[in-house]
Design an enzyme around this catalytic site. Structure first.
Site, PDB file in Angstrom:
ATOM      1  CG  MET A   1      -5.038  -0.631   1.601  1.00 48.93           C
ATOM      2  SD  MET A   1      -3.801  -1.527   0.674  1.00 48.93           S
ATOM      3  CE  MET A   1      -2.602  -0.237   0.407  1.00 48.93           C
ATOM      4  N   GLY A  63      -3.695   6.890  -4.216  1.00 51.01           N
ATOM      5  CA  GLY A  63      -4.179   6.252  -3.000  1.00 51.01           C
ATOM      6  C   GLY A  63      -3.903   4.763  -3.004  1.00 51.01           C
ATOM      7  CB  CYS A  64      -5.614   1.982  -1.283  1.00 53.78           C
ATOM      8  SG  CYS A  64      -5.667   0.182  -1.278  1.00 53.78           S
ATOM      9  CG  PHE A  65      -1.429  -0.803  -4.520  1.00 56.85           C
ATOM     10  CD1 PHE A  65      -2.095  -1.552  -3.562  1.00 56.85           C
ATOM     11  CD2 PHE A  65      -0.034  -0.820  -4.511  1.00 56.85           C
ATOM     12  CE1 PHE A  65      -1.411  -2.306  -2.627  1.00 56.85           C
ATOM     13  CE2 PHE A  65       0.668  -1.574  -3.573  1.00 56.85           C
ATOM     14  CZ  PHE A  65      -0.025  -2.312  -2.623  1.00 56.85           C
ATOM     15  CD1 TRP A  66      -4.941  -3.821  -2.695  1.00 53.35           C
ATOM     16  CD2 TRP A  66      -6.369  -3.424  -1.018  1.00 53.35           C
ATOM     17  NE1 TRP A  66      -4.463  -4.455  -1.571  1.00 53.35           N
ATOM     18  CE2 TRP A  66      -5.308  -4.227  -0.542  1.00 53.35           C
ATOM     19  CE3 TRP A  66      -7.391  -3.034  -0.155  1.00 53.35           C
ATOM     20  CZ2 TRP A  66      -5.260  -4.652   0.794  1.00 53.35           C
ATOM     21  CZ3 TRP A  66      -7.329  -3.451   1.166  1.00 53.35           C
ATOM     22  CH2 TRP A  66      -6.271  -4.254   1.636  1.00 53.35           C
TER      23      TRP A  66
END
Length: 242
Positions: A1, A63-66
């Site tokens: 992100m 890492g990115c929580f998405w």
């Protein structure tokens, strides 16, 4: 992100751009699931909790929580998966502040699950295998900083023991080309992220970051763990598309 903070809503500037990205997403689904973080086939944990009724929670950062949220929303037995921040103070649990890398927070996902349907050890297997790369220190794919670290926030001593045992088991089996760098933290509070981060993968399946980095994770979950995979994700926001 990295570099997305100023333009959080994925709006394309032209119809042509939208068509190009949609075509790329369609092509992805017809090709093998590959991304910056490929899945690794790993054995189940030798130590696990006993199946029981009720509801439990697990908190993972990778890492990115998405993408992490998107994966666990498709796991059977998971009743809720919320993107958020863990490791720092409440006042610092804001996306722009966490992005500085100086708050102690990691982008994380709080998973509520039914241990009679999926165990903590099974969640760990998904976490290490498809949700992220546990050998990357303070980065995942294109994102770098301590806010993207690989961390298990154990809720109790049993979770801590299971996670420690599993990391040792996987390192000994050398299933990864490099040692696991995942850390264990205890006694930390989870704070939900802003609404615009919730269900991001499901709501934005043609967003380039999602197409390349995160959709392969969901595809790999379906391929490697068919018994655990649920086609319909468990979403956070009322009225979200599924």
């Amino acid at each position: 992100m990295t570099g997305i903070a100023k333009t959080r809503t994925p709006i394309f500037k032209s119809a042509l751009a939208a068509l190009i990205v949609a075509a790329a997403a369609a092509a992805f689904w017809q090709s093998p699931a590959r991304s910056a973080e490929d899945a690794v086939v790993i054995p189940p944990p030798a130590m696990d909790e006993k199946a029981a009724s009720g509801s439990e929670k697990a908190i993972f950062a990778g890492g990115c929580f998405w993408g992490v949220q998107g994966v666990f929303q498709h796991v059977k037995g998971v009743t809720k998966a919320v993107s958020g921040y863990t490791g720092g103070a409440k006042d610092d649990a804001v996306y722009e502040t966490v992005g500085s890398g100086r708050t102690g927070h990691a982008e994380s996902v709080e998973i509520t699950y039914d241990p009679s349907k999926v165990t903590y050890g099974q969640l760990l297997q998904v976490y290490f295998s498809v949700a992220h790369n546990p050998t990357q220190l303070n980065y995942q794919g294109p994102d770098s900083g301590t806010q993207y670290r690989s961390t298990i926030f154990a809720e109790n001593s049993e979770q801590q023991k299971i996670a420690q045992s599993y990391i040792a088991q996987l390192d000994k089996a050398k299933v990864f080309p490099k040692p696991i760098v995942t850390t264990l933290e205890t006694g930390k509070t989870f704070y939900p992220a802003e609404e615009y981060h919730q269900d991001f993968l499901t709501l934005n399946p043609t967003y380039p970051y999602i197409v390349y980095n995160d959709l392969p994770k969901v595809a790999n979950l379906k391929s490697l763990f068919p018994a655990l995979y649920s086609e319909k994700p468990v979403l956070v926001l009322a009225g979200s598309k599924s």
